[in-house]
Design an enzyme around this catalytic site. Structure first.
Site, PDB file in Angstrom:
ATOM      1  N   ARG A  46       0.831  -1.213   0.000  1.00 50.09           N
ATOM      2  CA  ARG A  46       0.000   0.000   0.000  1.00 50.09           C
ATOM      3  C   ARG A  46       0.865   1.262   0.000  1.00 50.09           C
ATOM      4  O   ARG A  46       0.395   2.356  -0.309  1.00 50.09           O
ATOM      5  CB  ARG A  46      -0.971  -0.006   1.194  1.00 50.09           C
ATOM      6  CG  ARG A  46      -1.858   1.222   1.243  1.00 50.09           C
ATOM      7  CD  ARG A  46      -3.087   1.101   2.162  1.00 50.09           C
ATOM      8  NE  ARG A  46      -2.889   0.326   3.342  1.00 50.09           N
ATOM      9  CZ  ARG A  46      -2.232   0.711   4.440  1.00 50.09           C
ATOM     10  NH1 ARG A  46      -1.694   1.919   4.492  1.00 50.09           N
ATOM     11  NH2 ARG A  46      -2.111  -0.089   5.481  1.00 50.09           N
ATOM     12  N   TYR A  98     -15.436  19.421 -14.430  1.00 50.28           N
ATOM     13  CA  TYR A  98     -15.919  18.035 -14.458  1.00 50.28           C
ATOM     14  C   TYR A  98     -16.946  17.795 -13.342  1.00 50.28           C
ATOM     15  O   TYR A  98     -16.696  18.076 -12.178  1.00 50.28           O
ATOM     16  CB  TYR A  98     -14.732  17.078 -14.325  1.00 50.28           C
ATOM     17  CG  TYR A  98     -15.143  15.629 -14.226  1.00 50.28           C
ATOM     18  CD1 TYR A  98     -15.981  15.053 -15.183  1.00 50.28           C
ATOM     19  CD2 TYR A  98     -14.711  14.841 -13.172  1.00 50.28           C
ATOM     20  CE1 TYR A  98     -16.368  13.733 -15.080  1.00 50.28           C
ATOM     21  CE2 TYR A  98     -15.092  13.514 -13.067  1.00 50.28           C
ATOM     22  CZ  TYR A  98     -15.919  12.967 -14.025  1.00 50.28           C
ATOM     23  OH  TYR A  98     -16.314  11.658 -13.919  1.00 50.28           O
ATOM     24  N   ASP A 168      -6.594  20.682 -13.122  1.00 51.01           N
ATOM     25  CA  ASP A 168      -7.014  19.397 -13.675  1.00 51.01           C
ATOM     26  C   ASP A 168      -6.655  19.425 -15.157  1.00 51.01           C
ATOM     27  O   ASP A 168      -7.256  20.153 -15.944  1.00 51.01           O
ATOM     28  CB  ASP A 168      -8.521  19.189 -13.472  1.00 51.01           C
ATOM     29  CG  ASP A 168      -8.969  17.807 -13.958  1.00 51.01           C
ATOM     30  OD1 ASP A 168      -8.354  17.277 -14.908  1.00 51.01           O
ATOM     31  OD2 ASP A 168      -9.948  17.274 -13.409  1.00 51.01           O
ATOM     32  N   LYS A 193      -7.930   8.524 -19.291  1.00 58.43           N
ATOM     33  CA  LYS A 193      -8.265   9.152 -20.572  1.00 58.43           C
ATOM     34  C   LYS A 193      -7.075   9.075 -21.531  1.00 58.43           C
ATOM     35  O   LYS A 193      -6.463   8.040 -21.668  1.00 58.43           O
ATOM     36  CB  LYS A 193      -8.707  10.591 -20.299  1.00 58.43           C
ATOM     37  CG  LYS A 193      -9.788  10.715 -19.206  1.00 58.43           C
ATOM     38  CD  LYS A 193     -11.083  10.122 -19.668  1.00 58.43           C
ATOM     39  CE  LYS A 193     -12.259  10.393 -18.758  1.00 58.43           C
ATOM     40  NZ  LYS A 193     -12.219   9.820 -17.432  1.00 58.43           N
TER      41      LYS A 193
HETATM   42  N1  PLP Z   1     -11.169  15.116 -14.285  1.00 61.63           N
HETATM   43  C1  PLP Z   1     -11.753  15.186 -15.493  1.00 61.63           C
HETATM   44  C2  PLP Z   1     -11.630  16.447 -16.293  1.00 61.63           C
HETATM   45  C3  PLP Z   1     -12.465  14.096 -15.995  1.00 61.63           C
HETATM   46  O1  PLP Z   1     -13.055  14.182 -17.200  1.00 61.63           O
HETATM   47  C4  PLP Z   1     -12.566  12.921 -15.218  1.00 61.63           C
HETATM   48  C5  PLP Z   1     -13.326  11.740 -15.710  1.00 61.63           C
HETATM   49  O2  PLP Z   1     -14.071  11.818 -16.663  1.00 61.63           O
HETATM   50  C6  PLP Z   1     -11.953  12.892 -13.961  1.00 61.63           C
HETATM   51  C7  PLP Z   1     -11.252  14.012 -13.528  1.00 61.63           C
HETATM   52  C8  PLP Z   1     -12.067  11.675 -13.076  1.00 61.63           C
HETATM   53  O3  PLP Z   1     -11.298  10.639 -13.558  1.00 61.63           O
HETATM   54  P1  PLP Z   1     -11.590   9.074 -13.272  1.00 61.63           P
HETATM   55  O4  PLP Z   1     -12.844   8.709 -14.000  1.00 61.63           O
HETATM   56  O5  PLP Z   1     -10.348   8.411 -13.767  1.00 61.63           O
HETATM   57  O6  PLP Z   1     -11.759   8.929 -11.797  1.00 61.63           O
END
Ligand code: PLP
Length: 369
Positions: A46, A98, A168, A193
């Site tokens: 971990r 998001y 982000d 992604k």
């Molecule tokens: N940040 C953005 C801009 C996203 O589009 C996403 C997911 O679509 C996330 C964070 C979260 O990522 P995850 O689905 O890998 O937890």
């Protein structure tokens, strides 16, 4: 060295006679540990893992600051919020970022005494809300609206007021935009992604500018336990080698498709930050080197959008973005974003642009019948 070369080699071990280029994943819950635990690199699964270390070294080279991998993008988002914020702190967020990140901030963190201020991404509107804030959360380009803000302006405004900044960077990836180079304290990404790009794993990471925050982020991960499996991290590292090649094709496809969509009178509000006549382009072209996989556009209503997906043979109807297969969705089906019922978020893959255009053409024509 350019990033296109860096992604192929970063984090790989030095060449040794008879050893593999990319050693396999290390599956381990525990490591042999006699005596003082302070003297070993690896003790318990971990806390650390050699497969994570290789990938984190690669990310650090690309980001320009040390990084930590997490079990998902949301685990990475949570690590920054949880490490920085304490009751009474003010968090400035984009009101068009998001959706799940906003749900986490609005829900759990407000309930724990964090005060949230929000403004749109466009126009650097968050800069007006920084007085007395602890953390400025930026998402550019925003998902799904594809608006952008200027990192240098917002980060300088935050630094002048002693406010920490987190970006982000999921949509652009570290290849397309480097938040730490603009002075951000945290660069956060969902690596589910485009960074990994094969739609076969869920992962995230945080990169930091200062070691004190690396310690806090690492401690958060160890205590919360939001760790990725070694197999996923190994796959992610393998996928990184093709990031530049994938993004080059994806960006060319995105531009070709955005240009094609603009020629149609049954499609409105086409957005792609890399299109020279897009409202995001003046800023995006200054701070991004790739414009990402997402093109958005509007169809008149929900039923037209549903007919479009039913008729398309190459656009897989699915959520998420950044993979090698072109996909898309009627984004309003999830709720939570200020968009129309016919708003389509398309994620371009690496297929041939001519095939994609031919498929979009027949699918849009079918909506007219
Ligand atoms: N940040 C953005 C801009 C996203 O589009 C996403 C997911 O679509 C996330 C964070 C979260 O990522 P995850 O689905 O890998 O937890």
């Amino acid at each position: 060295m350019r990033d296109a070369t860096r992604v192929v080699r970063a984090g790989m071990p030095p060449a040794e006679q008879g050893e593999p280029f990319h050693p396999g994943p290390v599956f381990a819950a525990k490591f042999h540990l006699a005596g003082d635990p302070g003297q070993v690199s690896y003790s318990y699964g971990r806390m650390h893992n050699p497969t994570w270390t290789h990938f984190e070294e690669a990310l650090a080279e690309l980001e320009g600051g040390p990084s930590r991998v997490f079990a998902s993008g949301m685990a990475a988002v949570s690590a920054v919020l949880g490490s920085v914020l304490r009751p009474g702190d003010v968090l400035v967020i984009p009101d068009d970022g998001y959706f799940t990140a906003r749900l986490l901030m609005d829900g759990y963190f407000t309930e724990m005494g964090i005060v949230i201020r929000r403004a749109p991404t466009t126009g650097n509107a968050q800069a007006a809300l920084l007085d007395g804030a602890k953390l400025l959360w930026i998402e550019t380009p925003s998902n799904p609206g594809l608006d952008v803000c200027e990192l240098s302006t917002l980060i300088a405004a935050a630094q002048a007021k002693g406010v920490l900044t987190a970006v982000d960077n999921t949509t652009a990836t570290v290849l397309g935009q480097k938040p730490l180079h603009f002075g951000a304290d945290f660069s956060v990404s969902s690596d589910t992604k485009a960074l990994t790009g094969h739609s076969d794993l869920v992962m995230g990471h945080v990169a930091v500018r200062e070691t004190r925050w690396l310690n806090a982020i690492t401690q958060w991960r160890t205590r919360i336990g939001a760790i990725p499996g070694p197999m996923e991290v190994w796959l992610a590292h393998r996928s990184l080698a093709t990031l530049d090649v994938r993004m080059e094709r994806i960006q060319a496809n995105a531009l070709a498709i955005a240009r094609y969509l603009k020629t149609r009178d049954d499609v409105t509000n086409v957005r792609y930050p890399g299109l020279p006549d897009d409202p995001a382009y003046p800023i995006a072209s200054r701070q991004m080197t790739h414009f990402g996989p997402i093109v958005c556009f509007e169809l008149p209503n929900k039923s037209t959008a549903e007919r479009f997906f039913a008729a398309s043979k190459l656009v897989a109807e699915a959520t998420s973005f950044g993979g090698v297969h072109t996909s898309g969705e009627r984004r309003a089906r999830w709720g939570g974003d200020a968009i129309s019922e016919g708003y389509i978020r398309l994620s371009l893959g690496i297929e041939h642009a001519d095939d994609l255009i031919a498929d979009l053409e027949q699918a849009l024509n079918a909506c007219r019948e």
